[in-house]
Design a protein around this motif. Structure first.
Motif, PDB file in Angstrom:
ATOM      1  N   ALA A 685      23.528  50.565  10.021  1.00 23.74           N
ATOM      2  CA  ALA A 685      24.023  49.308  10.181  1.00 23.74           C
ATOM      3  C   ALA A 685      23.322  48.617  11.287  1.00 23.74           C
ATOM      4  O   ALA A 685      22.916  47.396  11.060  1.00 23.74           O
ATOM      5  CB  ALA A 685      25.377  49.502  10.893  1.00 23.74           C
ATOM      6  N   TRP A 688      19.970  47.192   9.318  1.00 27.04           N
ATOM      7  CA  TRP A 688      20.372  46.019   8.597  1.00 27.04           C
ATOM      8  C   TRP A 688      20.084  44.782   9.704  1.00 27.04           C
ATOM      9  O   TRP A 688      19.412  43.934   9.481  1.00 27.04           O
ATOM     10  CB  TRP A 688      21.558  46.038   8.019  1.00 27.04           C
ATOM     11  CG  TRP A 688      21.961  44.801   7.125  1.00 27.04           C
ATOM     12  CD1 TRP A 688      21.094  43.773   6.577  1.00 27.04           C
ATOM     13  CD2 TRP A 688      23.240  44.479   6.840  1.00 27.04           C
ATOM     14  NE1 TRP A 688      21.755  42.869   6.168  1.00 27.04           N
ATOM     15  CE2 TRP A 688      23.126  43.186   6.124  1.00 27.04           C
ATOM     16  CE3 TRP A 688      24.439  44.919   7.235  1.00 27.04           C
ATOM     17  CZ2 TRP A 688      24.357  42.569   5.707  1.00 27.04           C
ATOM     18  CZ3 TRP A 688      25.693  44.266   6.911  1.00 27.04           C
ATOM     19  CH2 TRP A 688      25.442  42.977   6.129  1.00 27.04           C
ATOM     20  N   GLU A 689      20.700  44.701  11.000  1.00 24.59           N
ATOM     21  CA  GLU A 689      20.772  43.739  11.722  1.00 24.59           C
ATOM     22  C   GLU A 689      19.316  43.640  12.387  1.00 24.59           C
ATOM     23  O   GLU A 689      19.013  42.485  12.589  1.00 24.59           O
ATOM     24  CB  GLU A 689      21.646  44.201  12.798  1.00 24.59           C
ATOM     25  CG  GLU A 689      23.356  43.933  12.609  1.00 24.59           C
ATOM     26  CD  GLU A 689      24.091  44.216  13.564  1.00 24.59           C
ATOM     27  OE1 GLU A 689      23.894  44.668  14.438  1.00 24.59           O
ATOM     28  OE2 GLU A 689      25.469  44.485  13.224  1.00 24.59           O
ATOM     29  N   TRP A 690      18.709  44.590  12.595  1.00 24.13           N
ATOM     30  CA  TRP A 690      17.166  44.511  13.118  1.00 24.13           C
ATOM     31  C   TRP A 690      16.556  43.615  12.150  1.00 24.13           C
ATOM     32  O   TRP A 690      15.939  42.608  12.344  1.00 24.13           O
ATOM     33  CB  TRP A 690      16.725  45.906  12.997  1.00 24.13           C
ATOM     34  CG  TRP A 690      15.196  45.999  13.658  1.00 24.13           C
ATOM     35  CD1 TRP A 690      14.477  46.473  13.025  1.00 24.13           C
ATOM     36  CD2 TRP A 690      14.762  45.554  14.977  1.00 24.13           C
ATOM     37  NE1 TRP A 690      13.170  46.607  13.768  1.00 24.13           N
ATOM     38  CE2 TRP A 690      13.339  46.105  15.060  1.00 24.13           C
ATOM     39  CE3 TRP A 690      15.559  45.136  16.099  1.00 24.13           C
ATOM     40  CZ2 TRP A 690      12.577  45.963  16.101  1.00 24.13           C
ATOM     41  CZ3 TRP A 690      14.719  45.069  17.276  1.00 24.13           C
ATOM     42  CH2 TRP A 690      12.967  45.321  17.203  1.00 24.13           C
ATOM     43  N   GLU A 692      17.546  41.611   9.771  1.00 27.67           N
ATOM     44  CA  GLU A 692      18.033  40.063   9.881  1.00 27.67           C
ATOM     45  C   GLU A 692      17.607  39.434  11.035  1.00 27.67           C
ATOM     46  O   GLU A 692      17.371  38.154  10.943  1.00 27.67           O
ATOM     47  CB  GLU A 692      19.708  40.180   9.653  1.00 27.67           C
ATOM     48  CG  GLU A 692      20.094  40.382   8.274  1.00 27.67           C
ATOM     49  CD  GLU A 692      19.829  39.525   7.230  1.00 27.67           C
ATOM     50  OE1 GLU A 692      19.595  38.371   7.627  1.00 27.67           O
ATOM     51  OE2 GLU A 692      20.020  39.640   6.042  1.00 27.67           O
ATOM     52  N   ASN A 693      17.557  39.983  12.068  1.00 26.59           N
ATOM     53  CA  ASN A 693      17.398  39.303  13.360  1.00 26.59           C
ATOM     54  C   ASN A 693      15.831  38.877  13.342  1.00 26.59           C
ATOM     55  O   ASN A 693      15.588  37.630  13.631  1.00 26.59           O
ATOM     56  CB  ASN A 693      17.462  40.317  14.535  1.00 26.59           C
ATOM     57  CG  ASN A 693      17.249  39.660  15.905  1.00 26.59           C
ATOM     58  OD1 ASN A 693      16.984  38.544  15.860  1.00 26.59           O
ATOM     59  ND2 ASN A 693      17.668  40.554  17.054  1.00 26.59           N
ATOM     60  N   TRP A 694      14.742  39.566  12.680  1.00 31.00           N
ATOM     61  CA  TRP A 694      13.559  39.305  12.459  1.00 31.00           C
ATOM     62  C   TRP A 694      13.378  38.076  11.703  1.00 31.00           C
ATOM     63  O   TRP A 694      12.698  37.370  11.759  1.00 31.00           O
ATOM     64  CB  TRP A 694      12.721  40.306  12.217  1.00 31.00           C
ATOM     65  CG  TRP A 694      12.291  41.203  13.453  1.00 31.00           C
ATOM     66  CD1 TRP A 694      13.080  42.302  13.819  1.00 31.00           C
ATOM     67  CD2 TRP A 694      11.398  40.947  14.523  1.00 31.00           C
ATOM     68  NE1 TRP A 694      12.409  42.745  14.961  1.00 31.00           N
ATOM     69  CE2 TRP A 694      11.548  41.930  15.314  1.00 31.00           C
ATOM     70  CE3 TRP A 694      10.311  40.099  14.519  1.00 31.00           C
ATOM     71  CZ2 TRP A 694      10.441  42.035  16.418  1.00 31.00           C
ATOM     72  CZ3 TRP A 694       9.393  40.088  15.544  1.00 31.00           C
ATOM     73  CH2 TRP A 694       9.710  41.063  16.622  1.00 31.00           C
ATOM     74  N   LEU A 695      14.396  38.291  10.412  1.00 35.08           N
ATOM     75  CA  LEU A 695      14.206  37.071   9.462  1.00 35.08           C
ATOM     76  C   LEU A 695      14.801  35.866   9.895  1.00 35.08           C
ATOM     77  O   LEU A 695      14.347  34.921   9.445  1.00 35.08           O
ATOM     78  CB  LEU A 695      14.742  37.578   8.224  1.00 35.08           C
ATOM     79  CG  LEU A 695      14.055  38.822   7.480  1.00 35.08           C
ATOM     80  CD1 LEU A 695      14.683  39.296   6.094  1.00 35.08           C
ATOM     81  CD2 LEU A 695      12.502  38.241   6.804  1.00 35.08           C
ATOM     82  N   GLN A 696      15.982  36.043  10.638  1.00 36.70           N
ATOM     83  CA  GLN A 696      16.480  34.773  11.035  1.00 36.70           C
ATOM     84  C   GLN A 696      15.986  33.997  12.143  1.00 36.70           C
ATOM     85  O   GLN A 696      16.017  32.787  12.215  1.00 36.70           O
ATOM     86  CB  GLN A 696      18.216  35.042  11.235  1.00 36.70           C
ATOM     87  CG  GLN A 696      18.786  35.543   9.908  1.00 36.70           C
ATOM     88  CD  GLN A 696      20.146  35.676  10.181  1.00 36.70           C
ATOM     89  OE1 GLN A 696      20.887  35.058  11.167  1.00 36.70           O
ATOM     90  NE2 GLN A 696      20.996  36.722   9.519  1.00 36.70           N
ATOM     91  N   VAL A 704      12.682  36.429   1.945  1.00 36.09           N
ATOM     92  CA  VAL A 704      13.321  37.763   1.789  1.00 36.09           C
ATOM     93  C   VAL A 704      14.762  37.911   1.641  1.00 36.09           C
ATOM     94  O   VAL A 704      15.466  37.121   2.553  1.00 36.09           O
ATOM     95  CB  VAL A 704      12.730  38.792   2.759  1.00 36.09           C
ATOM     96  CG1 VAL A 704      13.210  40.307   2.773  1.00 36.09           C
ATOM     97  CG2 VAL A 704      11.192  38.754   2.979  1.00 36.09           C
ATOM     98  N   HIS A 705      15.430  38.478   0.746  1.00 28.23           N
ATOM     99  CA  HIS A 705      16.656  38.562   0.540  1.00 28.23           C
ATOM    100  C   HIS A 705      17.280  39.982   0.571  1.00 28.23           C
ATOM    101  O   HIS A 705      16.676  40.738   0.160  1.00 28.23           O
ATOM    102  CB  HIS A 705      17.449  38.081  -0.523  1.00 28.23           C
ATOM    103  CG  HIS A 705      18.845  37.727  -0.383  1.00 28.23           C
ATOM    104  ND1 HIS A 705      19.416  36.584   0.029  1.00 28.23           N
ATOM    105  CD2 HIS A 705      19.872  38.689  -0.839  1.00 28.23           C
ATOM    106  CE1 HIS A 705      20.638  36.711   0.015  1.00 28.23           C
ATOM    107  NE2 HIS A 705      21.000  37.973  -0.507  1.00 28.23           N
TER     108      HIS A 705
END
Ligand SMILES: [Zn+2]
Lengths: 945, 103
Positions: A685, A688-690, A692-696, A704-705
């Motif tokens: 979990a 995944w957040e790590w 997304e944090n970098w991507l967002q 990247v999806h």
């Protein structure tokens, strides 16, 4: 006169116009084993009072007999046990047929009580007795504890929660919440609803109406009209429910005590605007004997007579200072009670109340002794400002009316009714209507954000007109000392003593004496306590201030706070097989996994010698697609990723920005823009957040999806020298070593299931295939592999065997062999980190770590004595000083000896170094640092075979 | 329990969100020296007043958000998407390579 019951005292009156009892429904119940009768609608104490019972409990400290005081939820002396339910408020709870009610806090019995002796030794139990009497010697503390537990007011909880108990929680989002269902609350609720607001009206009593319920026929007529208005409106009404607290963002906790089918329900109410119409609580009068059974508040006798048709006595002395007291006199006279009235407004007073087990008379102001069996006081009101305090109010004492008034509130909290001021009913209802309309306007205003934090401001700025105030004599204590806190047995004399000892503010005196800290939580006693402190310190009540009301306003059961159990449990699709085959469950986060199937050492040997299969579904899996995936991998992993060909798998380690090892796993390239990343099970979990944090937040331009597919796949690892033989006949993927080498990935069909992903990797150190199968087919593929492997000696293995296998192979586990300070260089990963990469997360710290040199490093260790297996976390010591620790250890079935991983300082890291390991039992043993992290097959021949 | 008004989902209980801490400017990793880097890693201004924070709408849209909050009153002064980033759909229309965008 200690008899708890007056024999033959039939005190049920003829039908009363406002009575809530149903005389057609009469039933039996027991009180301390004796059968009594009640009507439907009786409270426990009203039914017993009608039968002549006067004593319901023994007081907390002095074991004094106590009876009805308020005839409401607050009644401090009427807490009883009903069947197996302790701490039931006997003056609120309605009795049901067949219930067994017993007195609690009586030891050994209600009539005869050992603690009565405490009255004789009262000097030991004065102010602060907890802090003085039971301090020394310390060796007697356990004894003191047992003694004090005997004192604790409380019933007997059953050993296990009865099945019938049901608790729940819910949310509600009304535009307007109205706390208090008296006339003002009813009117405000109806007005808000008519103005288009969605309204929730909460009333603590069993019916709406407040004081009108026990009023005269004029009051009852008005009540009928108000109830009709509520019934005709869209207002949602909760009775036998209480608003227990107000929190940030206008969130309210509402406790429902009789929600259908439930023992108790907690409703979390996010209100647009709240209207507090909680009304006033009648305040007891502090005078000698004021706790005797037979001393009642005026509202209590009005409730008993008008709601329950109970005659509370035969000869009454009434001390009245207000119209409610005058009305009580009228009620008493109508009920046939002889009344001696002392009018405080005309200088009347009572000096002391006489009696031992109950009231026998009163010494009145002029010194005369008036015989009676009932004393009624109507000496003033306590404003129930709890919810206002919780909204930021600092109520101000108004001497003219002898009570506190609200002073400052945020825009989303309004106040009406008796809390706001005094007036005739018509004017009060006008105020309430205006409050309801204003609340509706504010709550439904476009753009108003519910739950926003609003600043408090003076209430005079608010748009509601101020209500007039009616003068009321300031009456707190009579000419003698009496009880202030009936729950905690604290008297005005105790508070004076506390002040004399230096506890000269209400906050200090309250804690020292425990006044206001019992089950009533200050609702009856706070103002009297403040008055006693003010009197003893020679200041005014306004100067003494009040104590801070904190949530909850009313008790909430732990069951309601817990609600239903919503803790999710995750299992893999293969769980049915595990259960049938004797898997010992291992709780790993939310997952239940097989730890082993009875013999972990045999499971290890099966993997080394033949073939084994393990369910690894909890391994985190992220599907990554897009042209920027290589950039993402390059950024988050410490090693290089730009040149990973399609069909290849690579091991990677992630570090946080402080260089500490965060997670590890393998990522495979399935197609030109398509990757499958695995993470540790516990990191699934978080990683995944790590990502997304970098991507967002940091690389929003990257294409990247990320799709989490952890549970979309059932994952299993087929490991051992014969794993290829087991799998080959079941898949269309060419498993030959040339076609599908170590650290490669293929997609294909397994056991006729399409779209499976096969990784050739080896956490166990053996030839092995990690298979990710569409989850719905997981059990099918698992069982097919086991059947196909039967001839090869296949055996399912669990987490314990896997941990042993990977330790033999020297593979670290993030979080086990590393901790929150272990940077990559200290985890034996120095060779993996590519500091020549232009940028990756954690790089600056890893550069500096390399420059300074590591302070600790991961090595493999073997005890000289092969039978020793130092427990994990055993310390590595030099000259008695801890310099390292064993991070993993097992007995290796393959080598027949103890094997370890450990963190040691660099000067002990050279192969062949002997280190001292201190075991938890104090023994020191010697272990030798190994050349490789792998104890078994350091060359990796088995893996690559 | 305050609410946060998610730009994607609307007002929700703060319990739906994960707190990501104070937002601080990251020194350039290529040129950073230990002292400012560790100040960035380990210290917070922790002001009594307005502060800019990162939150994740974990139990909702799972988007990261920039929240300006007054720590003395819990008043939410602003909530926005990080870095003025393009919306999800716009981001997926993008085919460009890495761009350095900071919140
Ligand atoms: Zn959202």
């Amino acid at each position: 006169m200690t008899a708890a019951t007056t024999p033959g005292a039939a005190t049920r009156l003829d039908p009363q116009p406002g009575e809530v009892i149903d005389r057609t429904d009469r039933f039996a119940f027991t009180w301390n084993g004796v059968e009594h009768h009640a009507y439907r609608g009786d409270t426990i104490t009203s039914a017993l009072a009608a039968a002549g019972v006067r004593v319901f409990s023994r007081s907390f400290k002095y074991s004094r007999p106590r009876g009805i005081l308020t005839a409401s939820y607050l009644d401090p002396g009427c807490t009883v046990q009903v069947d197996d339910e302790p701490n039931v408020r006997g003056s609120h709870r309605r009795i049901a047929p067949g219930q067994a009610v017993t007195a609690q806090n009586v030891w050994p019995s209600l009539d005869r009580d050992v603690k009565m002796a405490n009255q004789a030794v009262g000097r030991f139990l004065t102010a602060g007795f907890y802090y003085k009497t039971f301090i020394k010697p310390q060796r007697l503390w356990p004894t003191y504890q047992r003694v004090l537990q005997r004192f604790a007011a409380g019933g007997t909880a059953p050993d296990t929660a009865p099945d019938r108990l049901r608790y729940d929680k819910r949310y509600a989002h009304p535009d307007v919440l109205v706390a208090g269902g008296g006339p003002a609350g009813m009117k405000a609720a109806v007005a808000a609803a008519k103005h288009g607001a969605k309204v929730l009206l909460v009333e603590e009593e069993h019916e709406l109406g407040g004081h009108l319920r026990y009023g005269d026929t004029g009051d009852l007529d008005r009540l009928a009209l108000l109830r009709a208005e509520v019934a005709a409106s869209d207002v949602e009404v909760l009775t036998d429910a209480v608003v227990a607290g107000r929190y940030d963002g206008n969130l309210f906790a509402v406790v429902e005590r009789s929600a259908p089918g439930l023992t108790e329900r907690l409703t979390k109410v996010r209100a647009g605007v709240a209207i507090v119409a909680a009304g006033l609580i009648e305040r007891p009068y502090v005078v000698e004997g004021n706790d005797l059974p037979g001393v009642l508040l005026s509202t209590a006798v009005r409730r008993l007579i008008n709601l329950h048709a109970v005659k509370p006595g035969n000869r009454a002395v009434v001390l009245t200072a207000n119209p409610q007291g005058d009305a009580a006199i009228a009620d008493l006279q109508r009920a046939g009670v002889q009344v001696w009235a002392e009018d405080a407004r005309a200088g009347g007073d009572i000096v002391r109340i006489l009696g031992r087990g109950g009231v026998v008379g009163v010494e009145v102001g002029d010194g005369r002794k008036v015989p009676c069996d009932l004393v009624v006081t109507a000496t003033g009101w306590t404003a129930t400002t709890s919810l206002l305090n919780m909204a930021g109010d600092r109520p101000v004492y108004e001497p003219r009316i002898a009570r506190f008034l609200p002073s400052q509130l945020p825009d989303d909290v309004l106040v009406t009714g008796g809390l706001a001021g005094d007036d005739d009913l018509d004017e009060l209802l006008d105020h309430a209507r205006a409050a309801g309309e204003l609340a509706a306007e504010r709550a439904t205003e476009p753009g108003s954000v519910r739950g926003a934090a609003l600043p408090v401001r003076p209430i005079v700025d608010a748009c509601l007109p101020a209500l007039p105030l009616h003068d009321h004599p300031a009456m707190f204590r009579g000419p003698t000392h009496g009880f202030v806190d009936f729950s905690e047995d604290v008297g005005s004399k105790d508070l004076a003593a506390a002040v004399a000892e230096g506890y000269d503010s209400s906050e200090l005196a309250k804690r020292y004496t425990t006044a206001t800290m019992g089950p009533s939580q200050g609702k009856l006693e706070t103002v009297n306590a403040v008055a006693a402190v003010a009197e003893a310190t020679g200041i005014t009540i306004g100067q003494a201030g009040t104590t801070t009301w904190r949530p909850p306003y009313a008790p909430i059961t732990l069951g309601a706070l817990a609600g239903r159990n919503f803790e999710p449990v995750r299992v893999s699709p293969m769980q049915p097989w595990h259960e049938v085959h004797g898997a010992a469950p291992l709780v790993a986060g939310a997952w239940i996994r097989p730890d082993h199937y009875g013999d972990p050492a045999a499971e290890v040997r099966a993997v080394r010698d033949e073939v084994g299969i393990i369910d690894v579904t909890p391994i985190g899996k992220l599907d990554l697609q897009g042209p920027d995936v290589p950039n993402l991998l390059e950024l988050l992993y410490v090693n290089k990723w730009q040149k990973l060909d399609v069909g290849r798998v690579r091991y990677g380690v992630m570090c946080a920005e402080d260089g500490v090892v965060l997670d590890d796993g393998v990522t495979g390239r399935l197609g030109p823009d398509h990757y499958l990343m695995s993470t540790t099970s516990s990191g699934a979990a978080g990683i995944w957040e790590w990502i997304e944090n970098w991507l967002q937040t940091e690389r929003p331009g990257w294409d990247v999806h990320v799709t989490p597919v952890t549970t979309a796949y059932a994952s299993m690892n087929l490991a051992g020298p014969r794993s290829r033989d087991v799998l080959a006949p079941l898949t269309d993927v060419d498993l030959s070593a040339d076609a599908f080498g170590y650290m490669h990935v293929r997609t294909g069909t397994i056991a006729a299931v399409e779209d499976c992903v096969l990784w050739r990797i080896g956490f166990t150190g053996e030839l092995s295939y990690e298979l990710h199968v569409p989850a719905g087919y997981g059990l099918h593929v698992w069982e097919t592999l086991l059947a196909a492997g039967a001839d090869h000696g296949i055996r399912a293995f669990g987490v314990e065997a896997q941990r042993t296998l990977r330790l033999e192979k020297g593979h670290l586990i993030v979080g086990q062999d590393t901790d929150g300070l272990t940077k990559a260089g200290s985890a034996g990963l120095g060779g993996l980190v590519k500091l020549d990469k232009p940028n990756f997360v954690g790089k600056p710290e890893l550069v500096w770590q390399q420059e300074v040199g590591v302070t600790s490093t991961l090595v493999a260790l073997q005890p000289v004595d092969p039978t020793e297996v130092p427990p994990e976390a055993s310390q590595i010591v030099v000259a008695g000083r801890t310099v390292g620790r064993i991070t993993s250890s097992r007995r290796s079935p393959t080598l027949g000896r103890g094997v370890c991983l450990g963190q040691v300082p660099p000067d002990l890291a050279a192969p062949g170094t002997h280190v001292t390991v201190r075991l938890p039992d104090g023994r020191d043993i010697v272990a030798v640092v190994q050349q490789h992290l792998a104890h078994v097959d350091p060359e990796g021949a088995r893996l690559r075979g | 329990m305050i609410t946060l008004s998610c730009p994607w989902c609307g007002p929700r209980n703060v319990t739906e969100f994960a707190y990501g801490g104070e937002s601080g400017a990251r020194p350039d990793p290529a040129t950073a020296t230990p002292q400012p880097w560790r100040r960035y890693l380990y210290t917070n201004a922790n002001p009594a007043g307005p502060v800019t924070e990162t939150w994740l709408h974990r139990a909702g849209c799972r988007r990261y958000l920039v929240v300006e909050r007054d720590t003395t009153t819990n008043e939410i002064l602003a909530i926005r998407r990080p870095g003025g980033a393009p919306s999800t759909s716009a981001r997926h229309a993008t085919t460009g390579r890495a761009t350095e965008q900071r919140p």
